[in-house]
Design a protein around this motif. Structure first.
Motif, PDB file in Angstrom:
ATOM      1  N   SER A  42       0.797  -1.226   0.308  1.00 48.36           N
ATOM      2  CA  SER A  42       0.138  -0.079   0.141  1.00 48.36           C
ATOM      3  C   SER A  42       0.840   1.192   0.055  1.00 48.36           C
ATOM      4  CB  SER A  42      -0.921  -0.036   1.405  1.00 48.36           C
ATOM      5  OG  SER A  42      -1.793  -1.038   1.058  1.00 48.36           O
ATOM      6  N   THR A  43       2.030   1.175   0.779  1.00 43.14           N
ATOM      7  CA  THR A  43       3.066   2.367   0.682  1.00 43.14           C
ATOM      8  C   THR A  43       3.513   2.812  -0.595  1.00 43.14           C
ATOM      9  OG1 THR A  43       3.172   2.043   3.019  1.00 43.14           O
ATOM     10  CG2 THR A  43       4.949   3.167   1.790  1.00 43.14           C
ATOM     11  N   PHE A  48       2.826   6.211  -6.228  1.00 42.31           N
ATOM     12  CA  PHE A  48       2.568   6.215  -7.686  1.00 42.31           C
ATOM     13  C   PHE A  48       1.336   7.242  -7.851  1.00 42.31           C
ATOM     14  CE2 PHE A  48       5.125   2.244  -7.871  1.00 42.31           C
ATOM     15  CZ  PHE A  48       5.739   2.519  -9.208  1.00 42.31           C
ATOM     16  N   LYS A  49       0.217   7.376  -6.746  1.00 41.79           N
ATOM     17  CA  LYS A  49      -0.888   8.076  -6.783  1.00 41.79           C
ATOM     18  C   LYS A  49      -0.551   9.605  -6.696  1.00 41.79           C
ATOM     19  CE  LYS A  49      -4.100   4.903  -5.107  1.00 41.79           C
ATOM     20  NZ  LYS A  49      -5.110   4.405  -4.049  1.00 41.79           N
ATOM     21  N   THR A  50       0.687   9.790  -5.802  1.00 40.25           N
ATOM     22  CA  THR A  50       0.791  11.359  -5.920  1.00 40.25           C
ATOM     23  C   THR A  50       1.985  11.940  -6.896  1.00 40.25           C
ATOM     24  OG1 THR A  50       2.778  10.742  -4.376  1.00 40.25           O
ATOM     25  CG2 THR A  50       0.651  11.353  -3.292  1.00 40.25           C
TER      26      THR A  50
END
Length: 50
Positions: A42-43, A48-50
């Motif tokens: 998850s980390t 990649f989302k930011t």
């Protein structure tokens, strides 16, 4: 003769109970490890989302 059979059955039940205890302990450790890996994943995904 019946006493011997009962003793054997009790011994088998005890042995199986010990095996179940071992498997439960191993499963618990595996679940803990999987939870840790999930958090790490998850980390990594969040990066990649930011």
């Amino acid at each position: 003769m019946v006493t011997e059979e009962v003793n054997q059955n009790v011994t088998q039940i005890s042995d199986l109970a010990q095996e179940v205890d071992t498997v439960v302990t191993e499963t618990s450790h595996s679940a803990d490890e999987l939870a840790q890996l999930s958090k790490r994943l998850s980390t990594q995904v969040e990066r990649f989302k930011t």
